[in-house]
Design a protein around this motif. Structure first.
Motif, mmCIF file in Angstrom:
data_model
loop_
_atom_site.group_PDB
_atom_site.id
_atom_site.type_symbol
_atom_site.label_atom_id
_atom_site.label_comp_id
_atom_site.label_asym_id
_atom_site.label_seq_id
_atom_site.Cartn_x
_atom_site.Cartn_y
_atom_site.Cartn_z
ATOM 1 N N LYS A 9 2.186 -23.239 10.324
ATOM 2 C CA LYS A 9 1.527 -22.173 9.582
ATOM 3 C C LYS A 9 2.516 -21.037 9.391
ATOM 4 O O LYS A 9 3.190 -20.619 10.317
ATOM 5 C CB LYS A 9 0.297 -21.693 10.325
ATOM 6 C CG LYS A 9 -0.762 -22.767 10.411
ATOM 7 C CD LYS A 9 -2.044 -22.243 10.962
ATOM 8 C CE LYS A 9 -3.055 -23.361 10.992
ATOM 9 N NZ LYS A 9 -4.385 -22.884 11.206
ATOM 10 N N HIS A 11 3.433 -17.141 7.601
ATOM 11 C CA HIS A 11 2.903 -15.814 7.299
ATOM 12 C C HIS A 11 4.063 -15.000 6.750
ATOM 13 O O HIS A 11 5.213 -15.262 7.071
ATOM 14 C CB HIS A 11 2.376 -15.215 8.619
ATOM 15 C CG HIS A 11 1.910 -13.815 8.522
ATOM 16 N ND1 HIS A 11 0.695 -13.471 8.010
ATOM 17 C CD2 HIS A 11 2.498 -12.662 8.896
ATOM 18 C CE1 HIS A 11 0.564 -12.162 8.073
ATOM 19 N NE2 HIS A 11 1.638 -11.659 8.600
ATOM 20 N N ARG A 12 3.802 -14.001 5.966
ATOM 21 C CA ARG A 12 4.866 -13.135 5.456
ATOM 22 C C ARG A 12 4.953 -11.873 6.300
ATOM 23 O O ARG A 12 3.941 -11.271 6.651
ATOM 24 C CB ARG A 12 4.608 -12.776 4.001
ATOM 25 C CG ARG A 12 4.731 -13.979 3.099
ATOM 26 C CD ARG A 12 5.252 -13.591 1.737
ATOM 27 N NE ARG A 12 5.436 -14.779 0.923
ATOM 28 C CZ ARG A 12 6.613 -15.325 0.691
ATOM 29 N NH1 ARG A 12 7.690 -14.803 1.197
ATOM 30 N NH2 ARG A 12 6.712 -16.403 -0.055
ATOM 31 N N CYS A 13 6.170 -11.458 6.614
ATOM 32 C CA CYS A 13 6.413 -10.225 7.353
ATOM 33 C C CYS A 13 5.846 -9.066 6.528
ATOM 34 O O CYS A 13 6.153 -8.946 5.341
ATOM 35 C CB CYS A 13 7.917 -10.045 7.559
ATOM 36 S SG CYS A 13 8.373 -8.475 8.318
ATOM 37 N N LEU A 19 9.284 -15.055 5.200
ATOM 38 C CA LEU A 19 8.372 -16.004 5.843
ATOM 39 C C LEU A 19 8.590 -16.027 7.349
ATOM 40 O O LEU A 19 9.725 -16.039 7.823
ATOM 41 C CB LEU A 19 8.573 -17.401 5.271
ATOM 42 C CG LEU A 19 8.043 -17.623 3.861
ATOM 43 C CD1 LEU A 19 8.423 -19.015 3.368
ATOM 44 C CD2 LEU A 19 6.546 -17.438 3.800
ATOM 45 N N LYS A 21 6.983 -17.854 11.086
ATOM 46 C CA LYS A 21 6.110 -18.840 11.718
ATOM 47 C C LYS A 21 5.212 -18.137 12.735
ATOM 48 O O LYS A 21 5.617 -17.155 13.353
ATOM 49 C CB LYS A 21 6.931 -19.902 12.440
ATOM 50 C CG LYS A 21 7.705 -20.804 11.521
ATOM 51 C CD LYS A 21 8.353 -21.893 12.348
ATOM 52 C CE LYS A 21 9.732 -22.183 11.832
ATOM 53 N NZ LYS A 21 10.475 -23.068 12.706
ATOM 54 N N PHE A 22 4.002 -18.683 12.922
ATOM 55 C CA PHE A 22 3.060 -18.084 13.860
ATOM 56 C C PHE A 22 3.577 -18.080 15.295
ATOM 57 O O PHE A 22 3.186 -17.250 16.093
ATOM 58 C CB PHE A 22 1.713 -18.820 13.805
ATOM 59 C CG PHE A 22 0.850 -18.372 12.662
ATOM 60 C CD1 PHE A 22 -0.101 -17.384 12.831
ATOM 61 C CD2 PHE A 22 0.993 -18.939 11.410
ATOM 62 C CE1 PHE A 22 -0.893 -16.965 11.780
ATOM 63 C CE2 PHE A 22 0.209 -18.533 10.356
ATOM 64 C CZ PHE A 22 -0.738 -17.547 10.541
ATOM 65 N N PHE A 27 6.346 -12.329 15.817
ATOM 66 C CA PHE A 27 5.195 -12.449 14.933
ATOM 67 C C PHE A 27 4.272 -11.249 15.085
ATOM 68 O O PHE A 27 4.041 -10.801 16.198
ATOM 69 C CB PHE A 27 4.426 -13.739 15.242
ATOM 70 C CG PHE A 27 3.258 -13.940 14.333
ATOM 71 C CD1 PHE A 27 3.442 -14.482 13.082
ATOM 72 C CD2 PHE A 27 1.990 -13.553 14.712
ATOM 73 C CE1 PHE A 27 2.368 -14.654 12.220
ATOM 74 C CE2 PHE A 27 0.918 -13.723 13.864
ATOM 75 C CZ PHE A 27 1.112 -14.265 12.619
ATOM 76 N N PRO A 28 3.769 -10.657 14.045
ATOM 77 C CA PRO A 28 3.764 -11.077 12.649
ATOM 78 C C PRO A 28 4.979 -10.588 11.865
ATOM 79 O O PRO A 28 5.041 -10.737 10.660
ATOM 80 C CB PRO A 28 2.488 -10.444 12.108
ATOM 81 C CG PRO A 28 2.389 -9.167 12.845
ATOM 82 C CD PRO A 28 2.898 -9.503 14.236
#
Length: 77
Positions: A9, A11-13, A19, A21-22, A27-28
């Motif tokens: 999965k 997510h964008r910073c 991009l 990863k979780f 993260f995030p």
């Protein structure tokens, strides 16, 4: 029976849009640098919570913190 592929999965910073990863360490955010940039924006007042808090339990918890001291709360100065 074929082995199941692990889905990654992404997510964008929120700071730079890269991009992430979780399961990444920051993260995030993509890096500690982006995390600190975001923290600086909060500290400078760039971000604001725009809607009022309507949950009575949260309002009770915040009652002691947001009072101006004029209602009998004892604060050591």
């Amino acid at each position: 029976m074929p082995a199941k592929k692990k889905s990654v999965k992404l997510h964008r910073c929120p700071t730079c849009g890269m991009l992430v990863k979780f399961d990444d360490e920051d993260f995030p955010f993509c890096s500690d640098r982006c995390r600190k940039i975001d923290l600086g924006k909060w500290a400078a007042g760039v971000y604001k919570i725009s809607s009022p808090i309507l949950d009575p339990e949260v309002l009770e918890d915040l009652g002691g913190l947001s009072s101006g001291g004029g209602n009998g709360d004892s604060h050591d100065e």
